[in-house]
Design a protein around this motif. Structure first.
Motif: not given
Length: 65
Positions: A2-9, A49-54, A61-64
């Motif tokens: 998933p994209s960063l935007a999808q993961m953030t959502a 799961h939210a912690l894993v997503l975080t 973000e570090d890769d970007d």
């Protein structure tokens, strides 16, 4: 992946439902303690799961940069 935007959502949705579950769990604690405990367990799983997503979001973000 998933994209960063999808993961953030997804993280925002997780946090929204965690809050809803916690509020309902507090309401039901006296009238239906078994259901309240079940809701607490579901909120705990979503929190994990939210912690894993975080962590995944931070890695992306570090890769970007």
């Amino acid at each position: 992946m998933p994209s960063l935007a999808q993961m953030t959502a997804s993280l925002h949705i997780h946090n929204f439902y965690i809050g809803k579950l916690k509020a309902k769990q507090e309401q039901l604690f006296k009238s239906d303690p078994e259901l309240a405990m079940l809701l607490d367990n579901v909120a705990a799983v979503l929190s994990e799961h939210a912690l894993v997503l975080t962590d995944d979001i931070a890695d992306m973000e570090d890769d970007d940069t």
